[in-house]
Design a protein around this motif. Structure first.
Motif, PDB file in Angstrom:
ATOM      1  N   ILE A  11      13.102  45.632  33.522  1.00 43.40           N
ATOM      2  CA  ILE A  11      11.640  45.677  33.453  1.00 43.40           C
ATOM      3  C   ILE A  11      11.166  47.123  33.337  1.00 43.40           C
ATOM      4  O   ILE A  11      10.242  47.434  32.572  1.00 43.40           O
ATOM      5  N   GLU A  12      11.815  48.036  34.076  1.00 42.93           N
ATOM      6  CA  GLU A  12      11.394  49.439  34.057  1.00 42.93           C
ATOM      7  C   GLU A  12      11.597  50.056  32.676  1.00 42.93           C
ATOM      8  O   GLU A  12      10.753  50.827  32.189  1.00 42.93           O
ATOM      9  N   ILE A  13      12.723  49.742  32.036  1.00 44.21           N
ATOM     10  CA  ILE A  13      12.998  50.275  30.707  1.00 44.21           C
ATOM     11  C   ILE A  13      11.993  49.745  29.692  1.00 44.21           C
ATOM     12  O   ILE A  13      11.429  50.494  28.886  1.00 44.21           O
ATOM     13  N   LEU A  14      11.737  48.444  29.737  1.00 43.04           N
ATOM     14  CA  LEU A  14      10.795  47.848  28.800  1.00 43.04           C
ATOM     15  C   LEU A  14       9.379  48.397  29.017  1.00 43.04           C
ATOM     16  O   LEU A  14       8.634  48.628  28.058  1.00 43.04           O
ATOM     17  N   ASP A  15       9.017  48.612  30.266  1.00 46.15           N
ATOM     18  CA  ASP A  15       7.695  49.163  30.566  1.00 46.15           C
ATOM     19  C   ASP A  15       7.556  50.566  29.990  1.00 46.15           C
ATOM     20  O   ASP A  15       6.499  50.957  29.480  1.00 46.15           O
ATOM     21  N   LYS A  16       8.642  51.308  30.051  1.00 41.12           N
ATOM     22  CA  LYS A  16       8.622  52.658  29.488  1.00 41.12           C
ATOM     23  C   LYS A  16       8.458  52.603  27.970  1.00 41.12           C
ATOM     24  O   LYS A  16       7.682  53.371  27.383  1.00 41.12           O
ATOM     25  N   LEU A  17       9.169  51.703  27.311  1.00 51.06           N
ATOM     26  CA  LEU A  17       9.045  51.555  25.866  1.00 51.06           C
ATOM     27  C   LEU A  17       7.647  51.090  25.474  1.00 51.06           C
ATOM     28  O   LEU A  17       7.146  51.423  24.400  1.00 51.06           O
ATOM     29  N   ALA A  18       7.011  50.320  26.353  1.00 48.09           N
ATOM     30  CA  ALA A  18       5.643  49.850  26.101  1.00 48.09           C
ATOM     31  C   ALA A  18       4.605  50.874  26.515  1.00 48.09           C
ATOM     32  O   ALA A  18       3.410  50.571  26.528  1.00 48.09           O
ATOM     33  N   ARG A  19       5.090  52.077  26.851  1.00 49.67           N
ATOM     34  CA  ARG A  19       4.201  53.137  27.335  1.00 49.67           C
ATOM     35  C   ARG A  19       3.400  52.647  28.526  1.00 49.67           C
ATOM     36  O   ARG A  19       2.200  52.852  28.640  1.00 49.67           O
ATOM     37  N   TYR A  20       4.115  51.963  29.425  1.00 45.58           N
ATOM     38  CA  TYR A  20       3.588  51.496  30.693  1.00 45.58           C
ATOM     39  C   TYR A  20       2.436  50.509  30.507  1.00 45.58           C
ATOM     40  O   TYR A  20       1.470  50.498  31.279  1.00 45.58           O
ATOM     41  N   GLY A  21       2.582  49.660  29.472  1.00 44.44           N
ATOM     42  CA  GLY A  21       1.649  48.561  29.256  1.00 44.44           C
ATOM     43  C   GLY A  21       2.415  47.297  28.943  1.00 44.44           C
ATOM     44  O   GLY A  21       2.069  46.554  28.026  1.00 44.44           O
ATOM     45  N   LEU A  22       3.489  47.034  29.699  1.00 44.50           N
ATOM     46  CA  LEU A  22       4.386  45.919  29.400  1.00 44.50           C
ATOM     47  C   LEU A  22       3.687  44.572  29.506  1.00 44.50           C
ATOM     48  O   LEU A  22       3.997  43.654  28.750  1.00 44.50           O
ATOM     49  N   LYS A  23       2.754  44.453  30.423  1.00 38.40           N
ATOM     50  CA  LYS A  23       2.087  43.172  30.634  1.00 38.40           C
ATOM     51  C   LYS A  23       1.450  42.679  29.333  1.00 38.40           C
ATOM     52  O   LYS A  23       1.453  41.479  29.040  1.00 38.40           O
ATOM     53  N   GLN A  24       0.913  43.594  28.527  1.00 34.44           N
ATOM     54  CA  GLN A  24       0.259  43.215  27.281  1.00 34.44           C
ATOM     55  C   GLN A  24       1.188  43.300  26.074  1.00 34.44           C
ATOM     56  O   GLN A  24       0.859  42.786  25.003  1.00 34.44           O
ATOM     57  N   ASN A  25       2.334  43.961  26.218  1.00 29.40           N
ATOM     58  CA  ASN A  25       3.163  44.272  25.049  1.00 29.40           C
ATOM     59  C   ASN A  25       4.643  43.939  25.239  1.00 29.40           C
ATOM     60  O   ASN A  25       5.511  44.654  24.744  1.00 29.40           O
ATOM     61  N   LEU A  26       4.921  42.852  25.956  1.00 26.31           N
ATOM     62  CA  LEU A  26       6.319  42.494  26.197  1.00 26.31           C
ATOM     63  C   LEU A  26       7.096  42.250  24.895  1.00 26.31           C
ATOM     64  O   LEU A  26       8.195  42.785  24.729  1.00 26.31           O
ATOM     65  N   PRO A  27       6.595  41.469  23.932  1.00 21.89           N
ATOM     66  CA  PRO A  27       7.371  41.249  22.695  1.00 21.89           C
ATOM     67  C   PRO A  27       7.651  42.559  21.947  1.00 21.89           C
ATOM     68  O   PRO A  27       8.765  42.776  21.467  1.00 21.89           O
ATOM     69  N   LYS A  28       6.643  43.408  21.851  1.00 25.89           N
ATOM     70  CA  LYS A  28       6.818  44.692  21.167  1.00 25.89           C
ATOM     71  C   LYS A  28       7.885  45.532  21.862  1.00 25.89           C
ATOM     72  O   LYS A  28       8.788  46.085  21.212  1.00 25.89           O
ATOM     73  N   ALA A  29       7.806  45.642  23.180  1.00 23.26           N
ATOM     74  CA  ALA A  29       8.773  46.451  23.927  1.00 23.26           C
ATOM     75  C   ALA A  29      10.185  45.895  23.776  1.00 23.26           C
ATOM     76  O   ALA A  29      11.147  46.647  23.626  1.00 23.26           O
ATOM     77  N   PHE A  30      10.310  44.568  23.809  1.00 23.80           N
ATOM     78  CA  PHE A  30      11.644  43.964  23.705  1.00 23.80           C
ATOM     79  C   PHE A  30      12.219  44.186  22.308  1.00 23.80           C
ATOM     80  O   PHE A  30      13.419  44.414  22.145  1.00 23.80           O
ATOM     81  N   ARG A  31      11.360  44.144  21.303  1.00 27.23           N
ATOM     82  CA  ARG A  31      11.831  44.398  19.948  1.00 27.23           C
ATOM     83  C   ARG A  31      12.317  45.853  19.808  1.00 27.23           C
ATOM     84  O   ARG A  31      13.341  46.128  19.172  1.00 27.23           O
ATOM     85  N   LEU A  32      11.590  46.772  20.395  1.00 26.58           N
ATOM     86  CA  LEU A  32      12.018  48.178  20.382  1.00 26.58           C
ATOM     87  C   LEU A  32      13.364  48.332  21.081  1.00 26.58           C
ATOM     88  O   LEU A  32      14.237  49.088  20.636  1.00 26.58           O
ATOM     89  N   TRP A  33      13.535  47.619  22.198  1.00 21.37           N
ATOM     90  CA  TRP A  33      14.799  47.690  22.929  1.00 21.37           C
ATOM     91  C   TRP A  33      15.967  47.191  22.064  1.00 21.37           C
ATOM     92  O   TRP A  33      17.018  47.830  22.013  1.00 21.37           O
ATOM     93  N   ILE A  34      15.768  46.062  21.374  1.00 24.03           N
ATOM     94  CA  ILE A  34      16.835  45.511  20.538  1.00 24.03           C
ATOM     95  C   ILE A  34      17.201  46.489  19.417  1.00 24.03           C
ATOM     96  O   ILE A  34      18.383  46.724  19.138  1.00 24.03           O
ATOM     97  N   ILE A  35      16.208  47.076  18.796  1.00 23.01           N
ATOM     98  CA  ILE A  35      16.478  48.056  17.734  1.00 23.01           C
ATOM     99  C   ILE A  35      17.322  49.203  18.276  1.00 23.01           C
ATOM    100  O   ILE A  35      18.325  49.609  17.672  1.00 23.01           O
ATOM    101  N   LEU A  36      16.948  49.726  19.443  1.00 26.95           N
ATOM    102  CA  LEU A  36      17.690  50.844  20.038  1.00 26.95           C
ATOM    103  C   LEU A  36      19.101  50.421  20.433  1.00 26.95           C
ATOM    104  O   LEU A  36      20.069  51.159  20.228  1.00 26.95           O
ATOM    105  N   ASP A  37      19.221  49.228  21.012  1.00 23.70           N
ATOM    106  CA  ASP A  37      20.539  48.771  21.461  1.00 23.70           C
ATOM    107  C   ASP A  37      21.492  48.590  20.285  1.00 23.70           C
ATOM    108  O   ASP A  37      22.692  48.820  20.406  1.00 23.70           O
ATOM    109  N   TYR A  38      20.955  48.195  19.122  1.00 26.94           N
ATOM    110  CA  TYR A  38      21.794  48.024  17.937  1.00 26.94           C
ATOM    111  C   TYR A  38      22.015  49.342  17.187  1.00 26.94           C
ATOM    112  O   TYR A  38      22.718  49.368  16.186  1.00 26.94           O
ATOM    113  N   LEU A  39      21.430  50.402  17.705  1.00 30.40           N
ATOM    114  CA  LEU A  39      21.711  51.732  17.176  1.00 30.40           C
ATOM    115  C   LEU A  39      22.630  52.522  18.099  1.00 30.40           C
ATOM    116  O   LEU A  39      23.516  53.246  17.644  1.00 30.40           O
ATOM    117  N   TYR A  40      22.420  52.383  19.429  1.00 29.99           N
ATOM    118  CA  TYR A  40      23.143  53.206  20.390  1.00 29.99           C
ATOM    119  C   TYR A  40      24.112  52.437  21.283  1.00 29.99           C
ATOM    120  O   TYR A  40      25.015  53.033  21.871  1.00 29.99           O
TER     121      TYR A  40
END
Length: 485
Positions: A11-40
């Motif tokens: 949750i903390e990582i996703l919140d950071k990717l959502a610029r601390y607005g995870l409650k409103q941007n969970l899908p966006k943050a999770f998509r960013l996480w998947i992109i990063l995970d498939y790169l690094y």
């Protein structure tokens, strides 16, 4: 997988990717996480050092040519049963967590965002495929990751045209937020009795948080990736047995009219200090004061680049050869450098001197006088306070120890003595009154924080000495009066 890359989307990582607005941007943050995970991460794609957006799409989606090469969103549904675009957030979570851990992940989310019900969260996680978005939306995701410092973008000339390319950061960026800091550790960061409040009220009492710190922090969130890189660079440097010197590309407030103009300084980092809305790096070495090798507080958001170097760096030695007498009192290191001519000996002397510098030295110097810039010359100030203001805001506080009270007779003797040098002090003698409170305080000459405090106190305080500071406050008051006249 890199040792610094997290293995699961907390949750903390996703919140950071959502610029601390995870409650409103969970899908966006999770998509960013998947992109990063498939790169690094372990799932990294086989991409070149420089890769295009289309190259990423082609490897990430099996149906690239038929569907994902264009914005054919209406054709995405069930176009390929094993395409990653068909997976919901819940499907991705099942890959990263065992059932018990996933249950804890959901519970953590609901505790963090109490407005969500379990049903609403499940609906969000299963609502639609995560990557069933337009090509433009995915491209914006990549640009967002560049803005946050997790990728670099560049333009390369290929096939007779300029094309947009992306590049992974090496070493991989550290995305995982630091472990939760305990109350006792937070107390170590506070250098006054406020630490006792953290100790007593840092934890919830019967489920309620009863103590809050409202610290003003004015650095824009757009700079967050850059500030994080600076923090991590300093953390790595301070973790070494032999702390290295650094180079700073820095623009000073004294050159505020030209924000693009910066200068390079060689210095030795000692500690970070939060004060007056922003964090500062206290370091010893070159700084915006021409010709000086001294302490300086570099405001973190004005550091454009920070690079650790070695003590054997030829550039550091070259910088030490251009040391010149600044025409003002020298500190201990400057006296020694001034007597040496060989670059190697100057570098050895600088290293030996810096090896003895610790944050405790800074705390000690700051305690000697009023002000933040402890490296500035110490000067004495005489003040006249409105007696009611003094009783409410000075008396009985720690300021009472800093501002030593003087009798009217003591102030009169000082002003008469000074009037022999500057007759303007003679006019102040007639203003002395037993209805006022007079204080003497040591302060850091030229410290802007002192000036700001005197401004804030307004007509409740009057500077009697030194005359240069009195005139500065007088001119400032006249300008303010002219604005409101």
């Amino acid at each position: 997988m890199s040792d610094t890359w997290p293995i699961s989307p907390t949750i903390e990582i996703l919140d950071k990717l959502a610029r601390y607005g995870l409650k409103q941007n969970l899908p966006k943050a999770f998509r960013l996480w998947i992109i990063l995970d498939y790169l690094y991460g372990d799932h990294h794609l086989d991409l070149e050092a420089l890769f295009s957006f289309n190259q990423w799409l082609e490897q990430f989606f099996p149906g690239f040519e038929q569907v994902h090469k264009t914005d054919a969103i209406h054709r995405i549904k069930n176009h390929h049963p094993h395409c990653r675009c068909q997976r919901s957030i819940q499907d991705w979570l099942d890959d990263y967590f065992q059932p018990e851990a996933l249950s804890q992940w959901k519970q953590h989310f609901l505790q963090r965002y109490p407005g969500f019900t379990p049903e609403q969260l499940d609906n969000l996680l299963n609502h639609k495929p995560l990557f069933a978005v337009s090509r433009k939306s995915l491209w914006n995701d990549f640009e967002r990751l560049c803005d946050q410092g997790y990728l670099r973008n560049s333009t390369a000339h290929r096939n007779n045209r300029n094309e947009r390319y992306y590049q992974k950061i090496n070493p991989p960026p550290f995305i995982d937020p630091p472990a939760e800091v305990g109350v006792s550790a937070l107390g170590n960061l506070v250098i006054n009795d406020l630490a006792d409040f953290l100790q007593d009220f840092g934890e919830k009492i019967r489920g309620e948080q009863r103590f809050f710190l409202d610290l003003e922090y004015i650095i824009h969130h757009r700079l967050s990736p850059h500030i994080e890189q600076l923090r991590q660079s300093l953390k790595v440097a301070w973790s070494q047995d032999l702390i290295p010197p650094i180079t700073l590309e820095y623009f000073s407030a004294s050159n505020f009219e030209d924000h693009e103009s910066s200068a390079k300084y060689y210095t030795y980092p000692v500690c970070l200090y939060y004060s007056q809305r922003v964090p500062y790096l206290f370091a010893f070495g070159q700084n915006p004061q021409p010709g000086r090798w001294n302490w300086y507080d570099f405001r973190l958001d004005r550091i454009k680049a920070l690079t650790p170097i070695t003590w054997q760096s030829p550039d550091l030695r070259q910088a030490l050869t251009v040391f010149t007498h600044p025409g003002q009192p020298l500190n201990e290191l400057e006296k020694q450098l001034y007597l040496l001519t060989e670059p190697d000996k100057r570098a050895q002397k600088y290293q030996a001197y810096c090896s003895e510098l610790t944050p405790d030295i800074i705390h000690s110097l700051k305690a000697e006088a009023w002000g933040f810039d402890f490296f500035r010359p110490k000067q004495t100030m005489l003040l006249r306070f409105n007696q009611y203001f003094h009783a409410r805001y000075i008396l009985g506080t720690e300021r009472d120890e800093l501002f030593r009270r003087l009798s009217v007779e003591e102030v009169e003797r000082i002003l008469r003595r000074e009037s022999l040098i500057d007759p303007r002090y003679q006019r102040l003698l007639s203003k002395l009154s037993t209805n006022s409170v007079y204080c003497r305080v040591d302060y850091r000459e030229g410290d802007y924080n002192v000036i700001m405090r005197l401004r804030a106190w307004g007509a409740n305080v009057e500077v009697l000495f030194p005359m240069s500071l009195r005139q500065e406050m007088q001119q400032e008051s006249q300008k303010i009066a002219a604005l409101y006249s």
